[in-house]
Design a protein around this motif. Sequence first.
Motif, short mmCIF file in Angstrom:
data_model
loop_
_atom_site.label_atom_id
_atom_site.label_comp_id
_atom_site.label_asym_id
_atom_site.label_seq_id
_atom_site.Cartn_x
_atom_site.Cartn_y
_atom_site.Cartn_z
N ASP A 64 12.26 9.38 20.15
CA ASP A 64 11.41 9.56 21.33
C ASP A 64 11.02 8.18 21.87
OD1 ASP A 64 11.54 12.28 20.98
OD2 ASP A 64 9.68 12.38 19.82
N GLY A 65 11.26 7.98 23.14
CA GLY A 65 10.93 6.70 23.77
C GLY A 65 12.08 5.72 23.84
N PHE A 66 13.13 5.94 23.04
CA PHE A 66 14.25 5.01 23.07
C PHE A 66 15.12 5.30 24.28
CE2 PHE A 66 18.75 4.12 22.10
CZ PHE A 66 18.66 2.75 21.97
N LYS A 67 15.43 4.24 25.04
CA LYS A 67 16.27 4.36 26.22
C LYS A 67 17.14 3.12 26.31
CE LYS A 67 16.15 5.23 31.20
NZ LYS A 67 17.08 6.37 31.08
N CYS A 68 18.44 3.35 26.41
CA CYS A 68 19.38 2.23 26.53
C CYS A 68 19.16 1.54 27.87
CB CYS A 68 20.81 2.75 26.42
SG CYS A 68 22.07 1.48 26.42
N GLY A 69 18.90 0.22 27.83
CA GLY A 69 18.48 -0.48 29.03
C GLY A 69 19.57 -0.96 29.95
N GLY A 70 20.85 -0.91 29.55
CA GLY A 70 21.91 -1.42 30.42
C GLY A 70 23.28 -1.14 29.87
N ASP A 71 24.30 -1.54 30.64
CA ASP A 71 25.69 -1.29 30.23
C ASP A 71 26.16 -2.24 29.15
OD1 ASP A 71 25.92 0.78 32.01
OD2 ASP A 71 26.74 -0.45 33.62
N SER A 72 25.34 -3.22 28.77
CA SER A 72 25.74 -4.17 27.72
C SER A 72 24.70 -4.27 26.60
CB SER A 72 25.98 -5.55 28.33
OG SER A 72 24.81 -6.02 28.97
N THR A 73 23.88 -3.24 26.43
CA THR A 73 22.87 -3.27 25.36
C THR A 73 23.57 -3.26 24.01
OG1 THR A 73 21.29 -2.11 26.76
CG2 THR A 73 20.91 -2.04 24.38
N LYS A 74 23.18 -4.19 23.13
CA LYS A 74 23.83 -4.37 21.84
C LYS A 74 23.00 -3.74 20.72
CE LYS A 74 27.06 -7.19 23.50
NZ LYS A 74 26.65 -7.26 24.89
N ALA A 75 23.68 -2.99 19.83
CA ALA A 75 23.08 -2.42 18.62
C ALA A 75 23.83 -2.96 17.41
CB ALA A 75 23.12 -0.89 18.65
N VAL A 76 23.15 -3.03 16.24
CA VAL A 76 23.77 -3.61 15.04
C VAL A 76 23.47 -2.75 13.81
CG1 VAL A 76 23.68 -5.97 15.90
CG2 VAL A 76 21.75 -5.07 14.61
N ILE A 77 24.32 -2.96 12.79
CA ILE A 77 24.11 -2.37 11.46
C ILE A 77 23.56 -3.46 10.55
CG2 ILE A 77 25.20 -1.09 9.56
CD1 ILE A 77 27.48 -0.39 11.42
N SER A 78 22.62 -3.11 9.70
CA SER A 78 22.09 -4.10 8.76
C SER A 78 23.18 -4.53 7.78
CB SER A 78 20.89 -3.51 8.00
OG SER A 78 21.31 -2.44 7.19
N PRO A 79 23.06 -5.72 7.18
CA PRO A 79 24.12 -6.20 6.28
C PRO A 79 24.38 -5.30 5.09
CG PRO A 79 22.65 -7.98 6.89
CD PRO A 79 22.03 -6.73 7.39
N ASP A 80 23.35 -4.59 4.62
CA ASP A 80 23.57 -3.68 3.50
C ASP A 80 23.99 -2.28 3.94
OD1 ASP A 80 21.26 -2.88 4.68
OD2 ASP A 80 20.03 -2.88 2.87
N GLY A 81 24.10 -2.07 5.27
CA GLY A 81 24.54 -0.78 5.78
C GLY A 81 23.52 0.32 5.70
N CYS A 82 22.26 -0.01 5.44
CA CYS A 82 21.23 1.02 5.26
C CYS A 82 20.43 1.29 6.53
CB CYS A 82 20.27 0.63 4.14
SG CYS A 82 21.05 0.53 2.52
N TYR A 83 20.48 0.39 7.51
CA TYR A 83 19.66 0.54 8.70
C TYR A 83 20.48 0.25 9.96
CZ TYR A 83 15.99 0.13 5.19
OH TYR A 83 15.20 0.31 4.07
N LEU A 84 20.00 0.82 11.08
CA LEU A 84 20.56 0.56 12.39
C LEU A 84 19.43 0.05 13.28
CD1 LEU A 84 22.57 3.89 12.93
CD2 LEU A 84 23.32 1.82 11.74
N ALA A 85 19.76 -0.85 14.21
CA ALA A 85 18.74 -1.43 15.08
C ALA A 85 19.29 -1.56 16.49
CB ALA A 85 18.28 -2.79 14.56
#
Length: 581
Positions: free
Chosen positions: A503-524
């Motif tokens: 809730d509240g998350f909205k992709c801000g543009g056509d180049s918004t970047k998301a990543v996986i944590s190094p241990d693979g346990c989290y997304l940001a």
Amino acid sequence: MDPGGASRRSSRSAETWRGHIIQQLKHRDRIQSAMFQDLIRFYTGLLEKTSMTKRLLSRPPAEACARSSLQQLKKTTGELAYKVLELQQQIKIKEHVQQELQTRLQKEGGRLAESSEAKRALRDEVEQVRQKNKTLKAAYDALLQRQREAESKLREEKEKEERVLEDMMHQKKQAAARMNHRNERRSRARQATMEKQLQTAARSKVIVKSSSSAPTSRSTSLKPEDQDKSGGRGATRLFRSASASSPRFFSSIREMFEKRRGHSVHSLEEDLLFPVGICLSARVPVRPLQVLEAHEQGINAVRFSFGSDLLATGGTDRVIKLWDVRAGSLTHRATLDGSTEGITCVEFDHMGRRILAASHNKSALLWRLDDSAPKVTLTGHSRKVTAARFTCVPHQVVTGSTDRTVRLWDLNIAACVQQGEVASFCSDLVCSDSSIISGHFDCKIRVWDSRTVSCVQELPSQGRVTSLDLSSDRRQLLSCCRDDCLQLLDLRWTNDRMCFRADGFKCGGDSTKAVISPDGCYLAAGSADGAVYIWNVSTGGLETRLPDRHSSSVTAVSWSLSGEHFVSVDRSRRAVLWSDI
């Protein structure tokens, strides 16, 4: 009271009044006479002529001639009287004009006096400004000299730091070489000891009595001597069992040690070429360690180096800035320029010596970290380049563009060697061991053969793809979509997908970047409201939300491979370093 004295005083005042009036009239008469003196003389002459004419006319013999002369004289007199009136009117007009001119002259004189006063004031101000300028110039020259001295000292300190760093790296390399040599000697010593023990065990002779059998239920207890003998026989059987299969056991042990030796003496170049980041547990950021205005315009990309001690940011101000990550803070290290338009993507090579960037100027650029000018410029795309990545093959990079092509480049010749075409814009790229994975605006993820750049598989996505990220073990693929959803795909089983929303998350543009944590346990990923959202992969739910540090849409985030630090950047030039401390 004396009435006679009052009458005398009244008569005296009346005489004074009359005398004053007479003086005023005489003064006016003099003024008027002076103004009309010419007319009076002319009129007097005219009267004289008239009287003469009358005398002439009074003579009887010349009556007729006199009459005509009189008529002529009357006519002349009328004309002269008319001229006198005209001249009087002109005199009045000229007097009026003269009075106006005098009034204007007085006004202009006042203005001239005011202008002179203002001129003197301005001269004083100019003199004061000149004095201030002289003082400021002297201070500026002093500051400039101090700056030159400080820059000189800074260069000396940098050179000293570089020498110390080189010495330290050299000492570390020597220490590592000595340790590797000691480890190799120990491994060889252990191997030789093990071989000697195995050869001794193989040569030992063990006598086994054929009459020996398992004890019965009635002889459950043994004498101490029997226990010793039985124990000796049991140990002998164990060694005998080992020696019976000693050739195979010895060969397996040898192979194991040979593998260890091979790994321990592996070349440094190979270890640096494909380093494997190890992160046992990534830290979930909870508070900002540093907030800074990193660029002059919006920031589009951010990336940690493989050593986690260097950060790169790229923005619409056409430069890449390098930041040292030390003691929980970012310190500006260098600025890489050379791009004529904004930066869209940044990437470190595996050795940490070069950095690759994609740009809006239809090209990708390669820098060495010790040089601010680009070493290689890759041109050939017809529209902006949205992604540029190093492949797993040395001296090869891959780029994606909005011209609907994916290109493979050879850095040795700075030329495109393979090209793949697709029906949609490419927004991002990642590279695995033998394939290239690209995200597109047509809601599809495409897998390419890295040798031929041919599309071998198409995977559907929830929406228009804005970014891709690959886990450290190269088994999971994260895609961020414009439908405000993050999708995690297991590359071993393409049907195994997880979607993450909040809730509240909205992709801000056509180049918004998301990543996986190094241990693979989290997304940001960053949101259009300026907050950073972090999800837990195991639970599928939102782990935390980091608000109130960005004033505009968050464009990109990056997690250090050590899992210690996390950075987010936005369109309002701000970069935030986060940690759990």
